[in-house]
Design a protein around this motif. Structure first.
Motif, short mmCIF file in Angstrom:
data_model
loop_
_atom_site.label_atom_id
_atom_site.label_comp_id
_atom_site.label_asym_id
_atom_site.label_seq_id
_atom_site.Cartn_x
_atom_site.Cartn_y
_atom_site.Cartn_z
N ILE A 825 0.86 -1.19 0.00
CA ILE A 825 0.00 0.00 0.00
C ILE A 825 0.89 1.23 0.00
O ILE A 825 1.76 1.39 0.87
CB ILE A 825 -0.91 0.04 1.24
CG1 ILE A 825 -1.66 -1.29 1.40
CG2 ILE A 825 -1.91 1.19 1.15
CD1 ILE A 825 -2.33 -1.46 2.73
N LYS A 826 0.67 2.13 -1.00
CA LYS A 826 1.40 3.39 -1.08
C LYS A 826 0.68 4.43 -0.23
O LYS A 826 -0.52 4.66 -0.39
CB LYS A 826 1.45 3.86 -2.54
CG LYS A 826 2.14 5.21 -2.74
CD LYS A 826 3.62 5.18 -2.37
CE LYS A 826 4.31 6.50 -2.68
NZ LYS A 826 5.71 6.51 -2.23
N MET A 827 1.44 5.06 0.69
CA MET A 827 0.84 6.02 1.61
C MET A 827 1.11 7.44 1.14
O MET A 827 2.14 7.75 0.54
CB MET A 827 1.45 5.84 3.01
CG MET A 827 1.07 4.55 3.66
SD MET A 827 -0.69 4.49 4.02
CE MET A 827 -0.93 2.73 4.13
N MET A 832 -3.94 7.27 7.06
CA MET A 832 -3.91 6.60 8.37
C MET A 832 -4.18 5.12 8.17
O MET A 832 -4.91 4.73 7.25
CB MET A 832 -4.99 7.18 9.29
CG MET A 832 -4.78 8.65 9.64
SD MET A 832 -6.06 9.29 10.74
CE MET A 832 -7.44 9.34 9.64
N ILE A 833 -3.57 4.29 9.02
CA ILE A 833 -3.87 2.85 9.03
C ILE A 833 -4.21 2.46 10.47
O ILE A 833 -3.70 3.04 11.43
CB ILE A 833 -2.70 2.00 8.51
CG1 ILE A 833 -1.43 2.25 9.35
CG2 ILE A 833 -2.44 2.29 7.04
CD1 ILE A 833 -0.28 1.33 8.96
N PHE A 834 -5.15 1.48 10.59
CA PHE A 834 -5.57 0.97 11.89
C PHE A 834 -5.65 -0.55 11.78
O PHE A 834 -6.17 -1.09 10.81
CB PHE A 834 -6.95 1.52 12.27
CG PHE A 834 -7.00 3.02 12.37
CD1 PHE A 834 -6.75 3.66 13.58
CD2 PHE A 834 -7.31 3.80 11.26
CE1 PHE A 834 -6.81 5.04 13.67
CE2 PHE A 834 -7.37 5.18 11.35
CZ PHE A 834 -7.10 5.80 12.56
N GLY A 897 -2.92 2.55 15.80
CA GLY A 897 -3.24 3.51 14.75
C GLY A 897 -1.99 4.29 14.38
O GLY A 897 -1.22 4.69 15.26
N ILE A 898 -1.75 4.51 13.06
CA ILE A 898 -0.57 5.24 12.59
C ILE A 898 -1.03 6.24 11.55
O ILE A 898 -1.80 5.90 10.65
CB ILE A 898 0.47 4.29 11.98
CG1 ILE A 898 0.88 3.22 13.01
CG2 ILE A 898 1.68 5.07 11.49
CD1 ILE A 898 1.77 2.14 12.43
N LYS A 899 -0.53 7.47 11.68
CA LYS A 899 -0.83 8.52 10.69
C LYS A 899 0.49 8.95 10.03
O LYS A 899 1.48 9.18 10.72
CB LYS A 899 -1.48 9.72 11.37
CG LYS A 899 -1.92 10.79 10.39
CD LYS A 899 -2.69 11.88 11.09
CE LYS A 899 -3.21 12.91 10.11
NZ LYS A 899 -3.99 13.97 10.80
N PHE A 900 0.50 9.06 8.71
CA PHE A 900 1.72 9.38 7.95
C PHE A 900 1.77 10.87 7.63
O PHE A 900 0.75 11.54 7.59
CB PHE A 900 1.75 8.56 6.67
CG PHE A 900 1.90 7.08 6.95
CD1 PHE A 900 3.15 6.49 7.04
CD2 PHE A 900 0.77 6.29 7.16
CE1 PHE A 900 3.27 5.13 7.31
CE2 PHE A 900 0.90 4.95 7.44
CZ PHE A 900 2.15 4.36 7.52
#
Length: 900
Positions: A825-827, A832-834, A897-900
């Protein structure tokens, strides 16, 4: 002659001018005379010619001067005679005209301008006289008098002509109005003569046809056959044509044809362009020649239509004729309304009179019937008096019987063969609490206790089989209030007895007797139980006297029960610690009148014992009678309990220490946020240690992070989590270049090897669910692989779910697939990913105690996607706690949870 003429200023000017001319001439003559005289005097003496000229010349000058004077006087007279006098006459004539006096013509025939002025003045006066005569004629009422103005600009004449036209128009309007007024008066006279519709309609239509010069006319009336205005009928009452009555009939509905339209619209219809089929379709009027105009006028009063009049003519109706019909319409309508009212009143009066006559007839019949009934009543009264005496005697007998039955100690009932109750004595109300009417003509099996119904029915069968036999049984009866009582019934078959004709059953309440018997049995049973019970049982009355104690007392006191029986607590040896306990218990129960439960220690013959005591208050009918004290020795149980508590504390301390170990290997938020500042870990173990654990490692400019959910929770889950933790460390540390799917394949292999090596075949089902991410921070690429776990990717306001494979880590030989899918997955910045374990969605709670589910997690993420990661963490935590509420946490909870 000069004295009679009063000279005007003009005449004076003429005379003065003339005199001045004459004086001038005289002066000229005198000057000439003086000049000639001087010339003569100064001439030389011997001049003959000059002396002769002087005398003659003087004479001639004098004569000439006199002649000039004479001519001047004559001229003045002429001017006065022919100029001034006509002007004066003309002025006087004009003055009279100014005063409105039109005198005879002035006679001045000078032929000059004055004469012309006199002629014009005469013409003016003549015209005024003609105009005055015309005005006088108009004033006398002769409006047709001919008059021609003096000219187109004759203001007075043209004004009089306009006045004549206005007077003629006013006269015409007055005649038309009088024509209408007279017509209305005549119609009113016709209306006053009639009080029914038919003759009225004939006379009215006949008169109106003649009044307006129509060739035929029809009179319609709206029938009051329906309250609905649109359903009423319009019926032709009379048709009059060519001076005779026509016997035709017609009927329309409101809105049908021209007549119906005029009636429903309430407006006049006046047509000069007649449809070809008008006579046969729209009105019913039949004539040989098509009319040139038709006039249909609704008869309306107080905004309601009561009829319609219709006229046809071979010429066009004048406006006055149309207006006449429209003005007379409301009068006719009002008359129709009055006739309808009178007819209704007459009908009501006739009906009232008819009803009155019928009532009088009925009243007479009633009077006759009343007389007959009175005679009959007198006969009946005599019979009733005799009958009442007999009834009174029967009633007394019945009352005595009723009283006997009501106060009987038994219930007497008579049944049919089919067990239907035909009679029951009134005592059933007092004994069984049931009204007799609720049992009569019914089977009373519903009141028989279910276990006794077979015996109850068997009694009837036996009585039918053996009529000579008398059978007595005991059974339980259910009263209406649910109370269960015992009855003893004796049955006899009296079907052959004419007086009874049924099976008679005498029942009596033996509940008290049965209870006494039962209590006696229970007392004996209780005493037997008490005598053999391992517990110490004692009964104390409210005065503190020991009324009973079982043999167990000897085990604790070394004294026989007989040494306590009927002894006061005050007199029993006070060295027995249990006596003191009994005193306190007795006082407590007496003061509270409630059961008492307590645990106490006391020194006994066996040593120090722990006793669990239940004190039960016992009541008689009105008050507390005694207290039953049951003392159960729980000394051994207390020793075991203390041992278990000691073991539990040891286990708890071990688990707490395990938690410390687990917390030491689990990454915390602060360490992860150094590399991933927009990240959080929501971690909520169900027990002290958790089967879920977050795993994190950085290597080769990549971040490896996962959520691992081990089988089970608590200590087993924690132990398995250690296996997972160290295996992941080894794989990622030792195997470089693997993507997420390959790492999970290797992880699965290692876990299976570990579990199969150390466990038997049953335990190889243990394993882990995992959500694993490999994050290339420089390229912002996330490689994701999952075992039963999904990853939510939020980008551009949309949430995309990447599902993990449907098999777990571990599972050994029972799993048939091992290659995990690697999602790449290209961010973008802000994506955000959870990913999370199943403890979050599987939590039970909510209003119906159901699972929280993944939908609510997605909604919580999307509802807060624009907030900071810290706020999203708090929102998810609130969502979880709100859903859980007072329910117990179902499983370990872990969400990253991560936010780029």
């Amino acid at each position: 002659m000069f004295n009679k003429i009063k000279l005007s200023l003009g005449s004076k000017i003429v005379v003065f001018t003339t005199s001045l001319v004459a004086a001038a001439l005289l002066l000229i003559s005198y000057i000439q005379y003086s000049v000639f005289s001087k010339i003569v005097s100064e001439a030389p003496a011997g001049g003959v010619a000059v002396k002769g000229f002087s005398d003659d010349s003087r004479l001639y000058l004098i004569i000439a001067s006199l002649f000039v004077v004479l001519i001047t006087i004559v001229l003045s007279f002429y001017l006065v005679r022919f100029l001034t006098q006509p002007l004066f006459s003309l002025k006087e004539y004009l003055k009279l005209t100014e005063e409105g006096i039109l005198a005879n013509e002035i006679n001045i025939n000078t032929g000059d301008e004055i004469g012309e002025m006199a002629l014009i003045t005469n013409n003016i006066v003549r015209s005024l006289k003609h105009t005055a005569h015309f005005a006088h004629t108009i004033g006398e009422g002769n409006l047709n008098t001919q008059f021609r103005p003096a000219s187109e600009n004759d203001v007075l004449g043209n004004s009089l002509l306009n006045m004549q036209k206005n007077l003629i128009s006013a006269e015409i309007r007055e005649k038309e109005r009088n024509w209408i007024v007279n017509g209305i008066a005549e119609v009113g006279e016709i209306l006053r003569k009639h009080n029914s519709i038919d003759p009225l309609s004939y006379d009215v239509i006949k008169y109106l046809i003649g009044k307006i010069g129509a060739i035929q006319g029809a009179f319609y009336v709206i029938e009051e056959d329906d309250d609905n205005e649109f359903k009423k009928s319009i019926v032709m009452k009379n048709l009059y044509a060519y001076n005779r009555k026509k016997y035709k009939s017609a009927k329309f509905k409101m809105g049908d044809g021209l007549v119906g339209q005029a009636a429903i619209e309430g407006a006049t219809i006046f047509r000069t362009e007649i449809p070809k089929d008008y006579c046969s379709i729209t009105s019913g009027l039949i004539i040989d020649k098509k009319p040139d105009s038709i006039l249909i006028v609704p008869l309306i009063t107080e905004e309601l239509t009561y009829g319609v009049v219709e006229f046809a003519s071979l010429r066009k109706f004048s406006t006055n004729e149309v207006r006449f019909i429209e003005e007379v319409g409301p009068i006719i309508a009002r008359t129709i309304f009055n006739i309808h009212v009178n007819e209704r009143t007459q009908r009501h009066l006739e009906q009232s009179q008819k009803m009155s006559a019928e009532l009088q007839q009925q009243q007479e019949e009633l009077r006759q019937n009343a007389e007959e009934m009175r005679a009959t009543q007198e006969d009946l009264q005599l019979s009733n008096e005799k009958l009442e005496e007999q009834i009174e005697e029967v009633n007394k007998t019945q009352k005595r019987m009723q009283s006997l039955l009501e106060n009987a100690s038994e219930v007497i009932a008579i049944y049919e063969k089919n067990m239907i109750l035909r009679y029951v004595s009134p005592s059933v109300k007092r004994i069984l609490g049931i009204d007799p009417s609720d049992l009569i003509n019914k089977k009373d099996e519903a009141h028989i206790y279910e276990e006794d119904r077979v015996a109850y029915k068997a009694m009837f069968d036996e009585l039918l089989a053996d009529p000579e036999k008398s059978i007595t049984i005991q059974y339980r009866f259910i009263k209406d209030n649910g109370e269960l009582i015992w009855l003893e019934a004796t049955g006899k078959n009296l079907l052959s007895d004419r007086a009874v004709g049924g099976i008679i059953l005498n029942s009596r309440d033996i509940t008290v007797k049965r209870k006494a018997e039962m209590e006696e049995r229970m007392r004996k049973n209780m005493q037997a139980l008490s005598e053999n019970s391992p517990d110490l049982i004692t009964r104390l009355n409210c005065d503190g006297v020991i009324t009973y104690t079982n043999p167990v007392i000897e085990n604790y006191t070394g004294l026989k029960p007989s040494e306590f029986m009927n002894q006061s607590l005050e007199t029993v040896s006070s060295q027995n610690g249990i006596v003191g306990v009994w005193k306190e218990i007795l006082q407590n129960v007496i003061s509270t009148e409630n059961k008492l439960h307590l645990e106490t220690n006391y020194n006994s013959h066996l040593g120090e014992r722990v006793m669990q005591i239940n004190a039960i208050p016992e009541y008689n009918e009105n008050s507390l009678e005694s207290v039953l004290v049951v003392s159960h020795d729980i000394t051994e149980m207390k020793l075991i309990e203390r041992e278990i508590q000691a073991k539990n504390r040891s286990i708890h301390e071990s688990i707490t220490y395990s938690k410390r170990i687990q917390n030491a290997i689990i990454p915390d938020n602060k360490s992860i946020q150094k590399t991933l500042p927009g990240s959080f870990i929501l971690y909520k173990p169900r027990d002290i240690v958790s089967g879920d654990f977050p795993w994190y490692m950085e290597k080769d400019n990549s971040v490896f992070i996962s959520v691992v959910d081990c089988t089970g929770h608590g200590v087993p889950g924690a132990m398995l989590s250690l296996v997972g933790y160290f295996q992941l460390n080894n794989i990622v540390e030792m195997c470089s270049g693997l993507n997420s799917g390959a790492i999970l394949d290797e992880f699965d292999r290692k876990v299976n090897e570990t579990l199969i090596k150390d466990t038997n075949e049953e335990n190889i089902k243990d394993g882990m669910d995992i959500a694993f991410c490999k994050i290339d921070l420089s390229k912002k690429i996330v490689e994701y692989a999952g075992a039963h776990r999904s990853l939510y990717h939020v980008s551009d306001g949309e949430l995309t779910e990447y599902k993990g494979d449907k098999w777990a880590i571990g599972g050994g030989v029972y799993k048939n697939q091992t290659q995990f899918t690697n999602h790449k997955i290209k961010m973008k910045t802000g994506d955000m990913i959870f990913f999370f374990s199943d403890g979050f969605p599987d939590q039970f709670g909510g209003p119906q105690n159901r699972k929280l589910g993944t939908v609510k997690i997605k909604d919580a993420i999307m509802n807060n996607k624009d907030k900071s990661m810290s706020a999203i963490h708090d929102a998810l935590n609130i969502e979880f706690e709100s859903w859980k509420g007072e329910h117990k946490q179902t499983d370990d909870v872990l969400l990253i949870g991560i936010k780029f």
